[in-house]
Write a protein that holds these residues in place. Sequence first.
Motif, short mmCIF file in Angstrom:
data_model
loop_
_atom_site.label_atom_id
_atom_site.label_comp_id
_atom_site.label_asym_id
_atom_site.label_seq_id
_atom_site.Cartn_x
_atom_site.Cartn_y
_atom_site.Cartn_z
N ARG A 1 1.04 26.19 18.40
CA ARG A 1 0.20 25.47 19.35
C ARG A 1 -1.10 25.03 18.70
O ARG A 1 -1.55 23.89 18.89
N GLU A 2 -1.74 25.90 17.94
CA GLU A 2 -3.00 25.57 17.29
C GLU A 2 -2.84 24.40 16.33
O GLU A 2 -3.74 23.58 16.17
N ARG A 3 -1.67 24.33 15.69
CA ARG A 3 -1.42 23.22 14.76
C ARG A 3 -1.15 21.93 15.52
O ARG A 3 -1.73 20.88 15.20
N LEU A 4 -0.31 21.98 16.55
CA LEU A 4 0.06 20.77 17.26
C LEU A 4 -1.07 20.21 18.11
O LEU A 4 -1.15 18.99 18.31
N LEU A 5 -1.98 21.06 18.58
CA LEU A 5 -3.07 20.51 19.39
C LEU A 5 -4.04 19.71 18.54
O LEU A 5 -4.85 18.94 19.06
N ARG B 1 4.00 16.53 35.52
CA ARG B 1 4.70 17.14 34.39
C ARG B 1 3.74 17.99 33.57
O ARG B 1 2.52 17.88 33.67
N ASP B 2 4.30 18.86 32.74
CA ASP B 2 3.50 19.74 31.90
C ASP B 2 3.11 19.02 30.61
O ASP B 2 3.83 18.15 30.12
N TRP B 3 1.95 19.40 30.09
CA TRP B 3 1.55 18.93 28.75
C TRP B 3 1.62 20.14 27.83
O TRP B 3 0.72 20.97 27.78
N ASP B 4 2.72 20.23 27.12
CA ASP B 4 2.95 21.37 26.24
C ASP B 4 3.36 20.87 24.86
O ASP B 4 3.23 19.68 24.55
N GLU B 5 3.84 21.77 24.01
CA GLU B 5 4.19 21.40 22.65
C GLU B 5 5.26 20.32 22.61
O GLU B 5 5.19 19.39 21.78
N HIS C 1 3.82 16.65 12.95
CA HIS C 1 3.67 18.10 12.89
C HIS C 1 2.38 18.59 12.24
O HIS C 1 2.04 19.76 12.41
N ARG C 2 1.68 17.75 11.52
CA ARG C 2 0.51 18.24 10.79
C ARG C 2 -0.74 18.24 11.66
O ARG C 2 -0.94 17.37 12.52
N ALA C 3 -1.61 19.24 11.45
CA ALA C 3 -2.92 19.27 12.10
C ALA C 3 -3.83 18.26 11.40
O ALA C 3 -4.37 18.55 10.33
N ILE D 1 3.66 17.00 23.43
CA ILE D 1 2.85 16.51 22.31
C ILE D 1 3.74 15.85 21.26
O ILE D 1 3.44 14.75 20.77
N LEU D 2 4.83 16.50 20.92
CA LEU D 2 5.75 15.95 19.92
C LEU D 2 6.37 14.64 20.40
O LEU D 2 6.55 13.71 19.62
N ALA D 3 6.68 14.55 21.70
CA ALA D 3 7.25 13.32 22.25
C ALA D 3 6.28 12.16 22.13
O ALA D 3 6.66 11.03 21.80
N ARG D 4 4.99 12.40 22.38
CA ARG D 4 4.00 11.33 22.24
C ARG D 4 3.81 10.96 20.78
O ARG D 4 3.63 9.77 20.45
N SER D 5 3.84 11.96 19.88
CA SER D 5 3.76 11.64 18.45
C SER D 5 4.88 10.71 18.03
O SER D 5 4.65 9.73 17.29
N GLU D 6 6.07 10.97 18.51
CA GLU D 6 7.23 10.13 18.18
C GLU D 6 7.04 8.73 18.75
O GLU D 6 7.34 7.73 18.07
N ALA D 7 6.54 8.64 19.97
CA ALA D 7 6.33 7.33 20.58
C ALA D 7 5.28 6.51 19.82
O ALA D 7 5.44 5.30 19.63
N LEU D 8 4.24 7.16 19.35
CA LEU D 8 3.17 6.47 18.62
C LEU D 8 3.60 6.14 17.18
O LEU D 8 3.07 5.19 16.59
#
Length: 251
Positions: free
Chosen positions: A182-186, A233-237, A109-111, A240-247
């Motif tokens: 969005r600004e934080r997650l990107l 598929r869409d690349w949205d918030e 969750h952190r920028a 992004i969170l799903a890829r963070s979890e995977a990594l």
Amino acid sequence: PVQSAMHKLRAMANAIALTPLVFYFLEHHPADSAEMAQVLCDLESYVVRRFVCGETTKGYTRIFTSKLLADLAQAGSCRAADLRTALQSLKGESQYWPDDAAFHRAWCHRAIYRGRNSAQVRSLLEALEFSLNATGRQEFNPLLENNLTVEHVMPQKWQTHWPLAASDKTNSTDETETIARRERLLQSIGNLTLVTARFNATLSNEAFAVKRPEITDSSLLRLNAYFQRMEGRDWDEAAILARSEALFVHA
């Protein structure tokens, strides 16, 4: 192993602060020993977790030299387990070792990306790539290229091709909160990757349907293989969170 570990540590912290402590353990353990590997692993975990959590590095000389090294030397201790215990005993925002829960929360969750810390972020992404490639099935390692750069999958200038969902525009409060999120997650790790010189930078701000093939087709990195599954598929918030979890599994 020591040279490789110190290279990663230098990217994340002041190497001058860490070097005396590393040399202290090298005086007592072979460089390729399990004890030395544990020492380097714990030091790397300490500085990487603090970086991801946004904690300061200003006190590292005092922590590593004046405190940890001094205390271990005075006690005549050279065991990796004693270093780990000492690191875990550090308290307060200026020196604590973030636990799994704090690390996970910041990771997702952190920028993390701040522009001026692109070298540290690149080092973090390179470490993920090495972890993803641990099977050794790839014939060569594209990280040998020194021109890799950090890329935002959802671009920092997202307003043109990456509109907010209609449901997020029901009122001004919801829209303001959604934009802030969005600004934080990107700037979070889930939205960051590495690209080579082959990547067409003119497509950086294009829609995901245009940008995704460019990332996957111009890259041999395992880090970017993830986007092959995102076709259509869409690349949205949420993505992004799903890829963070995977990594995070590899982090």
